[in-house]
Design a protein around this motif. Sequence first.
Motif, PDB file in Angstrom:
ATOM      1  N   PRO A 168       0.806  -1.234   0.000  1.00 27.53           N
ATOM      2  CA  PRO A 168       0.000   0.000   0.000  1.00 27.53           C
ATOM      3  C   PRO A 168       0.836   1.280   0.000  1.00 27.53           C
ATOM      4  N   LEU A 169       1.997   1.266   0.645  1.00 26.23           N
ATOM      5  CA  LEU A 169       2.826   2.474   0.670  1.00 26.23           C
ATOM      6  C   LEU A 169       3.277   2.888  -0.717  1.00 26.23           C
ATOM      7  N   PHE A 170       3.541   1.894  -1.558  1.00 21.15           N
ATOM      8  CA  PHE A 170       4.059   2.169  -2.892  1.00 21.15           C
ATOM      9  C   PHE A 170       3.065   1.826  -4.001  1.00 21.15           C
ATOM     10  N   THR A 171       1.850   1.483  -3.623  1.00 22.14           N
ATOM     11  CA  THR A 171       0.813   1.093  -4.576  1.00 22.14           C
ATOM     12  C   THR A 171       1.397   0.159  -5.636  1.00 22.14           C
ATOM     13  N   THR A 172       1.972  -0.934  -5.151  1.00 20.49           N
ATOM     14  CA  THR A 172       2.606  -1.884  -6.059  1.00 20.49           C
ATOM     15  C   THR A 172       1.561  -2.585  -6.931  1.00 20.49           C
ATOM     16  N   GLU A 173       2.031  -3.208  -7.989  1.00 23.15           N
ATOM     17  CA  GLU A 173       1.129  -3.948  -8.878  1.00 23.15           C
ATOM     18  C   GLU A 173       0.403  -5.062  -8.140  1.00 23.15           C
ATOM     19  N   ALA A 174       1.022  -5.573  -7.087  1.00 22.01           N
ATOM     20  CA  ALA A 174       0.435  -6.681  -6.322  1.00 22.01           C
ATOM     21  C   ALA A 174      -0.329  -6.204  -5.098  1.00 22.01           C
ATOM     22  N   ILE A 175      -0.785  -4.956  -5.105  1.00 20.57           N
ATOM     23  CA  ILE A 175      -1.463  -4.406  -3.924  1.00 20.57           C
ATOM     24  C   ILE A 175      -2.678  -5.237  -3.527  1.00 20.57           C
ATOM     25  N   GLY A 176      -3.384  -5.805  -4.483  1.00 16.28           N
ATOM     26  CA  GLY A 176      -4.547  -6.635  -4.184  1.00 16.28           C
ATOM     27  C   GLY A 176      -4.204  -7.908  -3.442  1.00 16.28           C
ATOM     28  N   LYS A 177      -2.963  -8.344  -3.550  1.00 14.72           N
ATOM     29  CA  LYS A 177      -2.517  -9.560  -2.856  1.00 14.72           C
ATOM     30  C   LYS A 177      -2.640  -9.389  -1.343  1.00 14.72           C
ATOM     31  N   GLN A 178      -2.438  -8.171  -0.852  1.00 13.45           N
ATOM     32  CA  GLN A 178      -2.571  -7.911   0.583  1.00 13.45           C
ATOM     33  C   GLN A 178      -3.977  -8.264   1.052  1.00 13.45           C
ATOM     34  N   HIS A 179      -4.969  -7.846   0.284  1.00  8.59           N
ATOM     35  CA  HIS A 179      -6.367  -8.160   0.596  1.00  8.59           C
ATOM     36  C   HIS A 179      -6.573  -9.674   0.598  1.00  8.59           C
ATOM     37  N   ASP A 180      -6.046 -10.343  -0.420  1.00 11.81           N
ATOM     38  CA  ASP A 180      -6.205 -11.791  -0.527  1.00 11.81           C
ATOM     39  C   ASP A 180      -5.582 -12.508   0.676  1.00 11.81           C
ATOM     40  N   LEU A 181      -4.367 -12.097   1.046  1.00 15.13           N
ATOM     41  CA  LEU A 181      -3.676 -12.728   2.171  1.00 15.13           C
ATOM     42  C   LEU A 181      -4.427 -12.509   3.483  1.00 15.13           C
ATOM     43  N   LEU A 182      -4.843 -11.273   3.726  1.00 21.25           N
ATOM     44  CA  LEU A 182      -5.561 -10.979   4.964  1.00 21.25           C
ATOM     45  C   LEU A 182      -6.918 -11.672   5.005  1.00 21.25           C
ATOM     46  N   SER A 183      -7.579 -11.786   3.871  1.00 21.38           N
ATOM     47  CA  SER A 183      -8.861 -12.505   3.815  1.00 21.38           C
ATOM     48  C   SER A 183      -8.659 -13.982   4.117  1.00 21.38           C
ATOM     49  N   GLU A 184      -7.590 -14.559   3.585  1.00 19.39           N
ATOM     50  CA  GLU A 184      -7.305 -15.965   3.841  1.00 19.39           C
ATOM     51  C   GLU A 184      -7.007 -16.203   5.318  1.00 19.39           C
ATOM     52  N   VAL A 185      -6.225 -15.319   5.918  1.00 22.96           N
ATOM     53  CA  VAL A 185      -5.925 -15.456   7.344  1.00 22.96           C
ATOM     54  C   VAL A 185      -7.196 -15.277   8.170  1.00 22.96           C
ATOM     55  N   ALA A 186      -8.029 -14.298   7.819  1.00 26.77           N
ATOM     56  CA  ALA A 186      -9.294 -14.090   8.540  1.00 26.77           C
ATOM     57  C   ALA A 186     -10.172 -15.329   8.467  1.00 26.77           C
ATOM     58  N   ALA A 187     -10.230 -15.950   7.300  1.00 26.25           N
ATOM     59  CA  ALA A 187     -11.028 -17.168   7.149  1.00 26.25           C
ATOM     60  C   ALA A 187     -10.464 -18.294   8.019  1.00 26.25           C
ATOM     61  N   MET A 188      -9.156 -18.362   8.116  1.00 23.98           N
ATOM     62  CA  MET A 188      -8.534 -19.392   8.953  1.00 23.98           C
ATOM     63  C   MET A 188      -8.828 -19.147  10.429  1.00 23.98           C
ATOM     64  N   VAL A 189      -8.855 -17.886  10.846  1.00 26.00           N
ATOM     65  CA  VAL A 189      -9.212 -17.563  12.227  1.00 26.00           C
ATOM     66  C   VAL A 189     -10.684 -17.908  12.470  1.00 26.00           C
ATOM     67  N   ASP A 190     -11.550 -17.479  11.549  1.00 26.07           N
ATOM     68  CA  ASP A 190     -12.989 -17.730  11.696  1.00 26.07           C
ATOM     69  C   ASP A 190     -13.307 -19.220  11.758  1.00 26.07           C
ATOM     70  N   SER A 191     -12.568 -20.023  11.016  1.00 20.12           N
ATOM     71  CA  SER A 191     -12.831 -21.467  10.993  1.00 20.12           C
ATOM     72  C   SER A 191     -12.156 -22.207  12.147  1.00 20.12           C
ATOM     73  N   GLY A 192     -11.369 -21.481  12.938  1.00 18.79           N
ATOM     74  CA  GLY A 192     -10.687 -22.111  14.066  1.00 18.79           C
ATOM     75  C   GLY A 192      -9.368 -22.766  13.711  1.00 18.79           C
ATOM     76  N   ARG A 193      -8.918 -22.602  12.470  1.00 16.06           N
ATOM     77  CA  ARG A 193      -7.633 -23.187  12.068  1.00 16.06           C
ATOM     78  C   ARG A 193      -6.452 -22.443  12.685  1.00 16.06           C
ATOM     79  N   LEU A 194      -6.627 -21.150  12.976  1.00 13.66           N
ATOM     80  CA  LEU A 194      -5.580 -20.355  13.623  1.00 13.66           C
ATOM     81  C   LEU A 194      -6.045 -19.952  15.011  1.00 13.66           C
ATOM     82  N   THR A 195      -5.180 -20.126  15.969  1.00 15.61           N
ATOM     83  CA  THR A 195      -5.429 -19.681  17.336  1.00 15.61           C
ATOM     84  C   THR A 195      -4.976 -18.235  17.449  1.00 15.61           C
ATOM     85  N   THR A 196      -5.763 -17.415  18.096  1.00 16.03           N
ATOM     86  CA  THR A 196      -5.373 -16.011  18.233  1.00 16.03           C
ATOM     87  C   THR A 196      -4.161 -15.898  19.160  1.00 16.03           C
TER      88      THR A 196
END
Length: 183
Positions: free
Chosen positions: A120-148
């Motif tokens: 986000p600081l440099f608006t890289t071409e892969a900026i959308g990847k940040q959203h994808d990664l955070l969404s995947e981690v959120a889903a893992m937390v929501d499903s109980g796969r990741l412990t907080t």
Amino acid sequence: MGGAAGGVGPILIQLAKQLTDITVIATASRPESQAWVTSLGADAVVDHHQPLDEALNAAGYEQVDMVISLNQTDHHFEAIINALKPQGKLALIDDPELIDVRKLKLKSLSLHWELMFTRPLFTTEAIGKQHDLLSEVAAMVDSGRLTTTLGEVLGPITADNLTRAHALIESNRTVGKLVLEGF
């Protein structure tokens, strides 16, 4: 992995165990921290108060393919280099004092720095990847796969609770994250 019982380490251990087939060797110095990172999936735990290369050797690991250093990289830099196999990888997220990266050359070690805000600081071409990664981690937390990483809720944000939180963090004896509520 250096600093496995801090803020990043516990999530990193879980992601590494769930998304890869690598052996995770974490660092922690206190019995309660060692137990916690083991419960999160670490295959082995070494004490970071010892030289890391020596601690790894004592645990039966002559050298490793990669090291992820989360804090005090400058303090452990020589031992990390010794612990890495030729053509190994060193990843870090901290801001070490000056380190001599030329020392990586003899073993052709690669250095990888990560800052979650680069896209986000440099608006890289892969900026959308940040959203994808955070969404995947959120889903893992929501499903109980990741412990907080929640360690303790200290109550509402007050001067007393903030002072208490600061003292606990400075003690280097916390396990997990401290939370103040009511912002």
